[in-house]
Enzyme design. Sequence first.
Site, PDB file in Angstrom:
ATOM      1  N   GLY A   9       6.429 101.542  18.966  1.00 24.01           N
ATOM      2  CA  GLY A   9       7.774 101.320  19.490  1.00 24.01           C
ATOM      3  C   GLY A   9       8.444 102.633  19.826  1.00 24.01           C
ATOM      4  CG  LEU A  10       6.575 105.343  21.758  1.00 21.90           C
ATOM      5  CD1 LEU A  10       5.624 105.999  22.743  1.00 21.90           C
ATOM      6  CD2 LEU A  10       6.810 106.249  20.567  1.00 21.90           C
ATOM      7  CG  MET A  13      16.705 104.249  16.350  1.00 21.92           C
ATOM      8  SD  MET A  13      17.374 105.309  15.042  1.00 21.92           S
ATOM      9  CE  MET A  13      16.752 104.496  13.578  1.00 21.92           C
ATOM     10  CB  SER A 128      21.057 103.459   7.777  1.00 25.27           C
ATOM     11  OG  SER A 128      22.350 103.734   8.283  1.00 25.27           O
ATOM     12  CE  LYS A 183      20.006 100.139   8.621  1.00 22.58           C
ATOM     13  NZ  LYS A 183      20.283  99.308   9.788  1.00 22.58           N
ATOM     14  CG  HIS A 186      24.045 100.615   5.545  1.00 21.67           C
ATOM     15  ND1 HIS A 186      24.018 100.566   6.933  1.00 21.67           N
ATOM     16  CD2 HIS A 186      24.345 101.899   5.228  1.00 21.67           C
ATOM     17  CE1 HIS A 186      24.291 101.751   7.419  1.00 21.67           C
ATOM     18  NE2 HIS A 186      24.497 102.580   6.418  1.00 21.67           N
ATOM     19  CG  ASN A 187      23.349  97.636   9.541  1.00 21.61           C
ATOM     20  OD1 ASN A 187      23.127  98.666   8.917  1.00 21.61           O
ATOM     21  ND2 ASN A 187      22.653  97.297  10.602  1.00 21.61           N
ATOM     22  CD  GLU A 190      27.058 100.935  10.877  1.00 22.67           C
ATOM     23  OE1 GLU A 190      26.968 100.697  12.099  1.00 22.67           O
ATOM     24  OE2 GLU A 190      26.087 101.276  10.174  1.00 22.67           O
ATOM     25  CE1 TYR A 191      27.795  95.095  12.465  1.00 26.26           C
ATOM     26  CE2 TYR A 191      29.324  93.406  13.183  1.00 26.26           C
ATOM     27  CZ  TYR A 191      28.098  94.031  13.289  1.00 26.26           C
ATOM     28  OH  TYR A 191      27.194  93.587  14.215  1.00 26.26           O
TER      29      TYR A 191
END
Length: 470
Positions: A9-10, A13, A128, A183, A186-187, A190-191
């Site tokens: 997956g390029l 990230m 993250s 995670k 965490h997100n 973050e919201y």
Amino acid sequence: MQNDIALIGLAVMGENLILNLDSKGFRVACYNRTTQKVDDFINNRGKGTKIQGFHEIGLMCRSLKSPRKVMMMVKAGAAVDHLIEELLPFLDKGDIIIDGGNSHYPDTSRRVDYLASKGIHFLGTGISGGEEGALKGPSIMPGGSEPAWPQVKEIFQAIAAKAPDGSPCCDWVGKGGAGHFVKMVHNGIEYGDMQLICETYDIMRKVIKLNNEKLAEIFDRWNKGPLDSYLIEITKEIFGHKEQEGKYTVDLIADIAGQKGTGQWTSQAALETAQPLTLVSEAVFARCLSALIDQRTEAAKILPGPGGIKTPGDIEGVLNDLEKALYMAKIVSYAQGFQLMRAVSKQYSWDLNFGNIALLWNGGCIIRSVFLQKIKDAFVRNPKLENLLLDDFFCQAAKDGQQSLRRVVALAVESGIPTPTLSAALSYYDGYRSVSLPINLLQAQRDYFGAHTYQRIDKPRGEFFHTQWF
């Protein structure tokens, strides 16, 4: 010489993680479904490195040391399952597949069990830090098949961000979907952090009429105090950024928020476990409301507000209240988030270490802040702490900030400025500290129309009663 790890997956990230791995001395193989991306990466950003690009998954797998370690950085959902099936013919028992994307944690739990039946280890690993973190050191939250952890520990901890005490922001989270769950939370937090900052900004620009230059100055000042964090830091930078023609970029951006689903998943998890994650949920809904821009434009023409905004005389007093209110609301948001993690950890017998989770988030990730060390300290003092507001430090901080939060919410209400997350923080705080809530009436209503029964304050808890109301 064989490669230590492969990454599929390029997108940015993925590329940045590969470059991070290479910079730490690991030999990396890479693959992308669109093979032209492989060639472009190797001939540009990967030029001069030891990174090997492959056009075939089988050749990539054969280039790896045993046990093979393959990390996927692809879109969550069906793409992950399809890629797993493509990989399986080229893997042996004991090999390891790592999902570094934002997969939903129940999917990760399912994949752990499915691959275990084939003798393959699966790690659902939350990452993250965005593009910069991937390149320079992200927060890494691995979970899944625990026997695989010692095989990847050296690699993950080498590329992870470092906390202020020098420890890597990467450690084992738990079995099943625990890594992706942490995670996800965490997100969600973050919201909440981002929406709280936006509401504070809205009051600053509309009520006390501050320009971008002054806003940048204030956020720079706040970043030197209790609010010191990555998001406050980049917000200061955003306010100072201008286009070539001299216009501020932030003023040219449409108020339509995007989202990729992790905030919604966090709210859904809270509903499924009956946890009051009100602040994050309001942050999700705020993004949904922003998308209704055409309706909002029409509504603005016909729906009245309070009839004008009055600028307060004591601007410095308001700014002081805003700083304290933002900090107070942040405490509530994290209290709710950790309470959700405790409930889900109990449900799945994950035994999450909440102090360690705060440490994982203390560097590299989007919500990194000095505040997280205070959370780590709270769980060191009491590993069984049920709510951050019950910790001495956060209790005192709440006492110091709750009046400022009340004044800020009142100012916003009087000015007709929506503050869904600031208001949610205050409502939760008042609800959490209330010995008596009006739910006695709600239970009476439920019993009246549906014979749902109720408990009584004059009887032992756990006994249920019904009244024949009519």
